[in-house]
Design an enzyme around this catalytic site. Structure first.
Site, PDB file in Angstrom:
ATOM      1  N   ARG A 183      45.261  42.158  30.486  1.00 57.00           N
ATOM      2  CA  ARG A 183      46.315  41.350  29.842  1.00 57.00           C
ATOM      3  C   ARG A 183      46.022  41.291  28.355  1.00 57.00           C
ATOM      4  O   ARG A 183      46.320  42.186  27.604  1.00 57.00           O
ATOM      5  CB  ARG A 183      46.368  39.948  30.474  1.00 57.00           C
ATOM      6  CG  ARG A 183      46.972  39.920  31.851  1.00 57.00           C
ATOM      7  CD  ARG A 183      46.575  38.706  32.625  1.00 57.00           C
ATOM      8  NE  ARG A 183      45.138  38.709  32.867  1.00 57.00           N
ATOM      9  CZ  ARG A 183      44.478  37.788  33.533  1.00 57.00           C
ATOM     10  NH1 ARG A 183      45.121  36.749  33.991  1.00 57.00           N
ATOM     11  NH2 ARG A 183      43.188  37.876  33.734  1.00 57.00           N
TER      12      ARG A 183
ATOM     13  N   HIS B 133      49.738  40.281  39.676  1.00 54.10           N
ATOM     14  CA  HIS B 133      48.971  41.173  40.560  1.00 54.10           C
ATOM     15  C   HIS B 133      49.933  42.109  41.320  1.00 54.10           C
ATOM     16  O   HIS B 133      49.688  43.301  41.429  1.00 54.10           O
ATOM     17  CB  HIS B 133      48.174  40.358  41.592  1.00 54.10           C
ATOM     18  CG  HIS B 133      47.124  39.463  41.009  1.00 54.10           C
ATOM     19  ND1 HIS B 133      46.977  38.138  41.373  1.00 54.10           N
ATOM     20  CD2 HIS B 133      46.136  39.704  40.094  1.00 54.10           C
ATOM     21  CE1 HIS B 133      45.955  37.608  40.731  1.00 54.10           C
ATOM     22  NE2 HIS B 133      45.426  38.513  39.936  1.00 54.10           N
TER      23      HIS B 133
ATOM     24  N   LYS C 284      30.936  31.227  44.094  1.00 53.99           N
ATOM     25  CA  LYS C 284      32.041  30.971  43.165  1.00 53.99           C
ATOM     26  C   LYS C 284      33.027  30.011  43.830  1.00 53.99           C
ATOM     27  O   LYS C 284      33.469  30.255  44.963  1.00 53.99           O
ATOM     28  CB  LYS C 284      32.728  32.309  42.836  1.00 53.99           C
ATOM     29  CG  LYS C 284      33.541  32.283  41.558  1.00 53.99           C
ATOM     30  CD  LYS C 284      33.957  33.680  41.160  1.00 53.99           C
ATOM     31  CE  LYS C 284      35.125  33.646  40.198  1.00 53.99           C
ATOM     32  NZ  LYS C 284      35.629  34.972  39.875  1.00 53.99           N
TER      33      LYS C 284
HETATM   34  P1  ADP Z   1      38.878  38.327  38.785  1.00 54.33           P
HETATM   35  O1  ADP Z   1      38.303  37.011  39.154  1.00 54.33           O
HETATM   36  O2  ADP Z   1      38.131  39.506  39.336  1.00 54.33           O
HETATM   37  O3  ADP Z   1      39.213  38.501  37.334  1.00 54.33           O
HETATM   38  P2  ADP Z   1      41.720  37.999  39.330  1.00 54.33           P
HETATM   39  O4  ADP Z   1      42.288  37.753  40.680  1.00 54.33           O
HETATM   40  O5  ADP Z   1      41.858  36.952  38.318  1.00 54.33           O
HETATM   41  O6  ADP Z   1      40.215  38.395  39.626  1.00 54.33           O
HETATM   42  O7  ADP Z   1      42.320  39.343  38.740  1.00 54.33           O
HETATM   43  C1  ADP Z   1      42.165  40.580  39.388  1.00 54.33           C
HETATM   44  C2  ADP Z   1      42.548  41.682  38.411  1.00 54.33           C
HETATM   45  O8  ADP Z   1      43.921  41.555  38.107  1.00 54.33           O
HETATM   46  C3  ADP Z   1      41.819  41.631  37.066  1.00 54.33           C
HETATM   47  O9  ADP Z   1      41.594  42.948  36.629  1.00 54.33           O
HETATM   48  C4  ADP Z   1      42.782  40.927  36.151  1.00 54.33           C
HETATM   49  O10 ADP Z   1      42.606  41.306  34.791  1.00 54.33           O
HETATM   50  C5  ADP Z   1      44.100  41.440  36.707  1.00 54.33           C
HETATM   51  N1  ADP Z   1      45.206  40.524  36.453  1.00 54.33           N
HETATM   52  C6  ADP Z   1      45.238  39.196  36.617  1.00 54.33           C
HETATM   53  N2  ADP Z   1      46.440  38.692  36.282  1.00 54.33           N
HETATM   54  C7  ADP Z   1      47.186  39.736  35.890  1.00 54.33           C
HETATM   55  C8  ADP Z   1      48.520  39.870  35.369  1.00 54.33           C
HETATM   56  N3  ADP Z   1      49.298  38.804  35.178  1.00 54.33           N
HETATM   57  N4  ADP Z   1      48.976  41.088  35.066  1.00 54.33           N
HETATM   58  C9  ADP Z   1      48.152  42.163  35.213  1.00 54.33           C
HETATM   59  N5  ADP Z   1      46.890  42.124  35.661  1.00 54.33           N
HETATM   60  C10 ADP Z   1      46.403  40.922  35.997  1.00 54.33           C
END
Ligand code: ADP
Length: 182
Positions: free
Chosen positions: A90, A17, A41
């Site tokens: 990803r 992130h 959730k």
């Molecule tokens: P959500 O529950 O909305 O998917 P996340 O916190 O898992 O929330 O992810 C938020 C965003 O960041 C999503 O668009 C996800 O695809 C992206 N994301 C998660 N992990 C990574 C990563 N390792 N690299 C790039 N983007 C990521």
């Protein structure tokens, strides 16, 4: 410069992130990491805990702020006067979900654009869920999350890890010679 909103669960924030934020802020200007607070959730960290962890980890990055929001992401953007949603992509498995979300948000609010940013190769396998799984089982997450998140995960799972190690201990204790009945 735009005001971009990067929405997600961030339960917890990972280096994947942070990588996205570091890369988009110089291009887009102001970035709000928007933590979704969804009471239906199940999450490991409360929205306030996730916010505190993200604020600590992102402190010092200019043009970046953290907010919590319950409800539709587009409503937050309208309120904040922002027009860009940023999401990370990803693997192919993310694609369908992101496509549906982007189209639904477009339907709800045609003036808001979703921008997709590809994960850096070194973080493409990192997700909040896998990080939690590793930490729950006592693995090291220091290359996957910022230090304050690693510490918070350790604290959250401390009781579980103590019980896990107690269960594992008899299995790993070497048998003393001569005591075996076999
Ligand atoms: P959500 O529950 O909305 O998917 P996340 O916190 O898992 O929330 O992810 C938020 C965003 O960041 C999503 O668009 C996800 O695809 C992206 N994301 C998660 N992990 C990574 C990563 N390792 N690299 C790039 N983007 C990521």
């Amino acid at each position: 410069m735009a005001h971009a909103v990067y929405p997600g669960s961030f339960d917890p924030l990972t280096l994947g992130h942070i990588d996205i934020i570091r890369r988009i802020q110089p291009i887009l200007g102001e970035v709000t990491l928007l933590i979704s607070s969804n009471p239906s959730k199940k999450s490991l960290f409360t929205p306030d805990e996730r916010k505190m962890l993200a604020e600590e980890a992102l402190r010092g990055l200019k043009g970046v702020n953290v907010a919590v929001h319950e409800g539709l992401t587009v409503d937050y953007l309208k309120e904040a006067g922002a027009r860009v949603i940023v999401r990370g992509l990803r693997a192919v498995s993310d694609y369908e979900y992101e496509l549906v979300m982007a189209n639904m948000n477009k339907k709800l609010s045609p003036n808001i654009e979703t921008m997709i940013v590809f994960a850096s190769p070194e973080f493409y396998y990192v997700s909040s869920n896998t990080v939690k799984e590793v930490a729950l089982n006592g693995g090291t997450v220091k290359d996957l999350v910022p230090p304050n998140v690693a510490k918070a995960l350790k604290t959250k799972f401390a009781d579980h890890l103590r019980e896990l190690r107690a269960r594992q201990a008899p299995l790993s204790t070497p048998q003393k010679k001569g005591k075996s009945r076999d």
